[in-house]
Enzyme design. Structure first.
Site, PDB file in Angstrom:
ATOM      1  N   GLU A   1       6.602   4.984   6.846  1.00 38.29           N
ATOM      2  CA  GLU A   1       6.110   5.830   6.244  1.00 38.29           C
ATOM      3  C   GLU A   1       6.875   6.632   7.255  1.00 38.29           C
ATOM      4  O   GLU A   1       6.556   7.844   8.064  1.00 38.29           O
ATOM      5  CB  GLU A   1       4.756   6.248   6.681  1.00 38.29           C
ATOM      6  CG  GLU A   1       3.659   4.787   6.325  1.00 38.29           C
ATOM      7  CD  GLU A   1       1.765   5.334   6.441  1.00 38.29           C
ATOM      8  OE1 GLU A   1       1.376   4.797   5.604  1.00 38.29           O
ATOM      9  OE2 GLU A   1       1.752   5.703   7.434  1.00 38.29           O
TER      10      GLU A   1
ATOM     11  N   THR B   1      -0.205  -2.822  10.947  1.00 39.35           N
ATOM     12  CA  THR B   1      -0.592  -2.968   9.610  1.00 39.35           C
ATOM     13  C   THR B   1       0.121  -4.137   8.740  1.00 39.35           C
ATOM     14  O   THR B   1       0.685  -3.042   8.059  1.00 39.35           O
ATOM     15  CB  THR B   1      -1.226  -1.162   9.563  1.00 39.35           C
ATOM     16  OG1 THR B   1      -2.349  -0.944  10.174  1.00 39.35           O
ATOM     17  CG2 THR B   1      -2.299  -1.862   7.949  1.00 39.35           C
TER      18      THR B   1
ATOM     19  N   THR C   1       1.026  -0.855  -0.203  1.00 41.42           N
ATOM     20  CA  THR C   1       0.193  -0.609  -0.277  1.00 41.42           C
ATOM     21  C   THR C   1       0.944   1.504  -0.012  1.00 41.42           C
ATOM     22  O   THR C   1       1.017   1.670  -1.011  1.00 41.42           O
ATOM     23  CB  THR C   1      -1.060  -0.238   1.108  1.00 41.42           C
ATOM     24  OG1 THR C   1      -0.190  -0.719   2.166  1.00 41.42           O
ATOM     25  CG2 THR C   1      -1.857  -1.299   1.122  1.00 41.42           C
TER      26      THR C   1
ATOM     27  N   LYS D   1       3.871  -6.881   3.868  1.00 41.16           N
ATOM     28  CA  LYS D   1       4.257  -5.625   3.805  1.00 41.16           C
ATOM     29  C   LYS D   1       3.487  -4.803   4.698  1.00 41.16           C
ATOM     30  O   LYS D   1       2.572  -5.324   6.321  1.00 41.16           O
ATOM     31  CB  LYS D   1       2.175  -5.479   2.614  1.00 41.16           C
ATOM     32  CG  LYS D   1       1.319  -6.222   3.618  1.00 41.16           C
ATOM     33  CD  LYS D   1       0.670  -5.089   3.465  1.00 41.16           C
ATOM     34  CE  LYS D   1       0.519  -3.538   3.834  1.00 41.16           C
ATOM     35  NZ  LYS D   1      -0.303  -2.562   4.292  1.00 41.16           N
TER      36      LYS D   1
END
Length: 402
Positions: free
Chosen positions: A275, A189, A152, A178
């Site tokens: 991120e 996640t 993602t 992932k």
């Protein structure tokens, strides 16, 4: 244990594929549907999110793992199929039915996973296209495409494979994962799919995988948010030809060690790709009364927003580390606390050492940082891995839905 190529297809008897079905955006050609299939029924085990809000595919795949046998894992990115009610469960089952029919498997042998935006129904026409494309593209070289399809906000695909020599032969383990945001202990996640051609009973694989998760995926942090979709799956199809691995034997121990190393490598890869992350930080806590108390302290430092912003700012603000350890719940005496950053002792017996601030700041510029906390209370130790918290993290998550 030797690293080999092939990812989830490195173990014998596994094929994979990754294709674009434009799940989230009709204008993109990004791969977003992945399929991993075993040529024969495989022992199946899973570890899932601890979030009370569980996505439909999590509920479906938990049911598969209860039955202990699986033939395939299908995953889509771009849509989490979470908080979608009865329709979401029906869509997960319908996806399994499409794959089961093509593979000649029972629908209860197909694991289904999703990742992406919460609260949006799956576009089942596009899912059907993705399933069909994956079935057509299945091959023993498709691991890399599958690794890209589950991404993602990840910036790089994550896959690994090893061959493990045993007294009775050799087995292979492959993995892909992932995860980049919504990464916190008690899963993250994350989706992680592990394949192996070892022969292992599901009843033995299940507790082993849980231990591996506790020492890897439950020891990482990017932003303290546990997802609705976290899923760690392992399929063992026995196609290596090696005898059944029995707990308590040297061969089972070698396999268990290799599985843990695979999980740790995948977990660390998620943090490295966090991120907006500019740093990878290892928090080692020693000297706690117990391992569990060491884990409390390491987790507190790893999750502290103040510590993470200090790491980003390359500020050797050891006071934030001491503070986090102090409120963690670990029992220790302040006058025995020690802290080192990149080997530089900055706190000894609860008070600052006469270190040079400029030297400490220079050490903080390193991409990989090692923080050592000594509690001086006992033999307990634990390690966590975390990233820094940057401006880019805010930018990425401010407009995720769009």
């Amino acid at each position: 244990m030797n690293t080999i190529v092939g990812g989830v297809c490195a173990p014998r008897g596994f094929r994979a594929a990754g294709v674009s079905a434009r799940i989230k955006n009709l204008q993109t050609t990004k791969k977003d549907c992945a399929l991993i299939a075993s040529d024969v029924p495989a022992a199946a085990a899973g570890v899932f999110t601890t979030n009370r809000v569980k996505a439909a595919p999590v509920l479906w795949t938990q049911g598969v793992c209860v039955r202990e046998t699986a033939r395939a894992i299908f995953a889509n990115s771009g849509n989490a199929n979470a908080c979608t009610g009865a329709r979401g469960l029906a869509d997960a089952q319908a996806t399994a039915e499409m794959i089961a029919g093509a593979l000649g498997a029972a629908i209860t042998e197909v694991c289904v996973c999703s990742t992406g935006v919460i609260g949006v129904p799956l576009p089942m026409d596009r899912i059907a296209n993705g399933v069909g494309g994956c079935l057509t593209a299945l091959s023993d070289t498709g691991g890399a495409d599958a690794a890209r399809a589950i991404m993602t906000t990840d910036t790089v695909p994550k896959e690994l494979a090893v061959e493990v020599p045993l007294d009775c032969g050799a087995v292979r383990i492959g993995a892909t994962a992932k995860g980049s945001g919504m990464i916190a202990p008690n899963m993250a996640t994350l989706l992680c799919f592990i394949t192996t051609d070892a022969a292992v009973r599901a009843a033995d694989l299940r507790p082993l995988l849980a231990v591996c998760a506790k020492r890897s995926f439950n020891c990482i942090c990017v932003d303290n948010d546990a997802s609705t979709n976290d899923t760690l799956l392992c399929l063992a199809n026995g196609r290596s030809g090696a005898p059944l691995l029995e707990p308590g034997t040297a061969d089972f121990g070698a396999f268990a060690d290799a599985l843990l190393k695979i999980c740790v490598s995948m977990a660390q890869a998620l943090v490295r790709d966090g991120e907006g992350a500019t740093k990878f930080i290892e928090i080692l806590v020693e000297g706690a009364n117990t391992d569990n108390e060491a884990q409390l302290a390491a987790k507190a430092v790893a999750q502290s927003q103040l510590c993470k912003t200090a790491f980003f700012g390359q500020d050797p603000n050891w006071g934030r580390i001491a503070c986090a350890a102090g409120y963690s719940g670990a029992d220790f005496l302040q006058e025995r606390l020690g802290i080192s950053i990149e080997g530089l002792e900055v706190v000894h017996d609860g008070t600052p050492t006469p270190f040079e601030e400029a030297h400490a700041a220079e050490l903080m510029k390193r991409h990989d940082l090692h923080v050592h906390v000594s509690l001086g209370a006992g033999p307990g130790r634990a390690t966590y891995w975390t990233s820094d918290l940057s401006h880019d993290y805010v930018s990425i998550n401010a407009d995720y839905r769009s």
